[in-house]
Design a protein around this motif. Structure first.
Motif, short mmCIF file in Angstrom:
data_model
loop_
_atom_site.label_atom_id
_atom_site.label_comp_id
_atom_site.label_asym_id
_atom_site.label_seq_id
_atom_site.Cartn_x
_atom_site.Cartn_y
_atom_site.Cartn_z
N LYS A 35 33.46 37.91 28.01
CA LYS A 35 34.44 38.70 28.54
C LYS A 35 33.62 40.26 28.56
N LEU A 36 33.74 40.97 29.71
CA LEU A 36 33.34 42.39 29.78
C LEU A 36 34.57 43.37 29.95
N ARG A 37 34.68 44.25 29.36
CA ARG A 37 35.93 45.08 29.54
C ARG A 37 35.63 45.86 30.56
N ARG A 66 43.11 43.67 35.78
CA ARG A 66 42.43 42.66 34.94
C ARG A 66 41.61 43.46 34.06
N ILE A 67 41.94 43.49 32.78
CA ILE A 67 41.03 44.05 31.89
C ILE A 67 39.79 43.59 31.41
N TYR A 68 39.71 42.34 31.48
CA TYR A 68 38.37 41.60 31.37
C TYR A 68 37.63 41.02 32.40
N LEU A 69 36.24 40.93 32.64
CA LEU A 69 35.51 40.36 33.52
C LEU A 69 34.80 39.23 33.13
N ASN A 70 34.99 38.28 34.07
CA ASN A 70 34.00 36.88 33.65
C ASN A 70 33.46 36.61 35.04
N ASN A 140 42.08 40.96 44.31
CA ASN A 140 40.71 39.97 44.21
C ASN A 140 39.58 40.41 44.07
N THR A 141 39.18 40.77 42.62
CA THR A 141 37.86 41.47 42.41
C THR A 141 36.80 40.73 41.47
N ILE A 142 35.64 41.24 41.34
CA ILE A 142 34.82 40.54 40.51
C ILE A 142 34.45 41.59 39.53
N GLN A 143 34.75 42.79 39.95
CA GLN A 143 34.40 43.96 39.04
C GLN A 143 35.08 45.39 39.39
#
Length: 193
Positions: A35-37, A66-70, A140-143
């Motif tokens: 998880k990346l913030r 979404r506060i975390y990225l994976n 719908n995002t990845i970042q």
């Protein structure tokens, strides 16, 4: 940047550092497998401004960020769910978004804005250069990034984006900044306005 699946005239803008990375490179494994913030990315919270004067037709500001990225999880989710929901819920894709109509009928769409950051509301007149919100990670995002497009039809599921250019901006050429006018930087080309 124009990722796969996007119309060539719909653009995703991502803030990067001098090396072209959207976050500190030491965090790449964290983004890929854990998880990346979103607060660790350079795009999160950047201000978004209207490119022209016009009328706000839509201002959706209720989608959570979404506060975390994976990256692996987000890519799978985006590809699988996107196909299932393609014609059902435009809000799932865009998250928090604003649609502004110019005086000559061109519509500008700004998507994936930060929840609670919008400074405009439906029916409001805006001026060119006016702050409308901040980059978020909704939809719908990845970042965190800004999805931007111009179009002539209001139906966001069926509208065809129209080409656009910046009045002027600077792009990197051989390690130096160079001014370009009435143009749009190429895909993955670093630029500043």
């Amino acid at each position: 940047m124009n990722p796969p699946g996007h119309h060539p005239d719909a653009k995703d803008f991502v803030a990067v550092n001098a090396q072209g990375a959207p976050y500190n490179r030491l965090r790449v494994l964290q983004h890929l497998f854990y998880k990346l913030r979103v607060t660790d990315t350079y795009a999160w919270g950047k201000e978004v401004f209207s490119p022209f004067s016009g009328l706000v037709l839509k201002a959706e500001n209720t989608a959570p960020d979404r506060i975390y990225l994976n990256l692996v999880h987000d890519l799978v989710k985006g590809l699988v769910l996107a196909r299932r929901l393609r014609n059902k819920d435009v809000g799932y894709f865009l998250g928090n978004y604003v649609v502004i109509e110019s005086e000559d009928g061109v519509l500008a769409v700004f998507a994936h804005l930060q929840q609670g950051s919008m400074t405009v509301s439906e029916g409001q007149s805006v001026r060119a250069g006016e702050l409308i919100g901040k980059v978020g990670n909704s939809g719908n995002t990845i970042q965190p990034h800004l999805h931007f497009q111009l179009m002539r039809e209001y139906d966001l599921r069926r509208a065809t984006p129209v080409p656009f250019v910046f009045d002027s901006c600077e792009v990197t050429k051989n390690g130096a900044w160079e001014m370009i006018n009435s143009a749009l930087p190429g895909n993955y080309e670093k630029f500043r306005v």
